[in-house]
Design an enzyme around this catalytic site. Sequence first.
Site, PDB file in Angstrom:
ATOM      1  N   GLU A  19      28.543 132.346  49.287  1.00 41.14           N
ATOM      2  CA  GLU A  19      28.815 133.349  48.364  1.00 41.14           C
ATOM      3  C   GLU A  19      30.377 133.204  47.884  1.00 41.14           C
ATOM      4  OE1 GLU A  19      29.552 135.239  45.394  1.00 41.14           O
ATOM      5  OE2 GLU A  19      27.327 135.200  45.917  1.00 41.14           O
ATOM      6  N   SER A  20      30.477 132.499  46.600  1.00 37.84           N
ATOM      7  CA  SER A  20      32.138 132.127  46.574  1.00 37.84           C
ATOM      8  C   SER A  20      32.917 133.546  46.455  1.00 37.84           C
ATOM      9  CB  SER A  20      32.104 131.288  45.148  1.00 37.84           C
ATOM     10  OG  SER A  20      31.763 132.201  44.165  1.00 37.84           O
TER      11      SER A  20
ATOM     12  N   TYR B 170      25.595 130.344  31.660  1.00 41.44           N
ATOM     13  CA  TYR B 170      24.409 129.798  32.123  1.00 41.44           C
ATOM     14  C   TYR B 170      23.018 130.336  31.732  1.00 41.44           C
ATOM     15  CZ  TYR B 170      26.851 127.116  35.973  1.00 41.44           C
ATOM     16  OH  TYR B 170      27.588 126.268  36.333  1.00 41.44           O
TER      17      TYR B 170
ATOM     18  N   VAL C 187      26.370 124.993  46.455  1.00 41.61           N
ATOM     19  CA  VAL C 187      27.658 125.098  46.921  1.00 41.61           C
ATOM     20  C   VAL C 187      28.486 126.156  46.144  1.00 41.61           C
ATOM     21  CG1 VAL C 187      27.895 122.580  47.537  1.00 41.61           C
ATOM     22  CG2 VAL C 187      28.325 123.244  45.239  1.00 41.61           C
TER      23      VAL C 187
ATOM     24  N   CYS D  77      31.080 122.008  40.063  1.00 39.54           N
ATOM     25  CA  CYS D  77      30.566 123.503  40.194  1.00 39.54           C
ATOM     26  C   CYS D  77      31.732 124.641  40.294  1.00 39.54           C
ATOM     27  CB  CYS D  77      29.958 123.841  41.559  1.00 39.54           C
ATOM     28  SG  CYS D  77      29.423 125.480  41.811  1.00 39.54           S
TER      29      CYS D  77
END
Length: 325
Positions: free
Chosen positions: A144-145, A192, A129, A49
């Site tokens: 939330e990255s 995406y 993730v 990811c």
Amino acid sequence: MARSAAEETADSGAFSRTPSSFRNIISRDPNSPFPAEPGRYHLYIAYACPWACRCLSYLKIKGLEKAIAFTPVKPKWEKTKADEEHLGWVFPASDTEDPGAEPDTVNGAKSIRDLYELANANYSGKYSVPVLWDKKLKTIVNNESSDIIRMFNTEFNHLAENPALNLYPPHSQAQIDEINEWVYDGINNGVYKCGFAKKQGPYDEAVKKLFEALDRCEEILSKQRYLCGSALTEADIRLFVTLIRFDEVYTVHFKCNKKMVREYPNLFNYTKDIFQTPGMSSTVNMDHIKRHYYGSHPSIDPLGIIPAGPCVDYSLPHDRDRFSA
């Protein structure tokens, strides 16, 4: 309610990412509900990811591994409950079951879904993730990255081995934010939008915007070493996690095949440069990356056959040192 990225397509046929659900913030303030303490937090990631690997990148290059441990899941989505069809991130039963993946020794969870349901028994969103877990309160702090990397950049500096590294310095914040916006829309999320589009129109729009953004990056990087000048910043880490997956996966799997990264002289050398930054190469597990994408999206690749190539070697010399002076 979508429970994975593969389900986030609107009636128009366009991919539309659901916002993250857990947005608490860890602080250096000892009186904070989530104070920055050694050993209290645990990061769950998937090497496959890109969003999770943003966070892993910060953990590595800031030198936070002694303060915050991490656990990688298996690369290929599997059933998260025996009596349901939902496929998602799962943990191996042992260290040897799937090299690179590890069992959850913190909570004994079998899947990332288990963690969400442990944090909130009524949770009904997607089981994504990264997950930043609070071992003391037994809950998800944040998934939330973009929040997590900001916390890792500043809030744990008293525990970091590389506290002087500031990937979001005050004098560059406006520039970083501006670049992040169009890189996210056109590139990070853009691949995406291409891959999960279910109609030709949304795909055509997304692929046009993707390559316009890549061309824009190529132009910027023809004049300077990094996106914001002479220093590595958050903007570079956020772009890198997409670039490193591009030729091996997105070109084929997500139909982003107008041009490969290695056909862009500056982008390709830039990707090698960041890959060779101390700590970064350990965040890239190409076996996990390819096995996940080609094996977890039956709506795109029903047979799950993994292409043999192109096996790009990002450890080869780059030419970005020409900007060092």
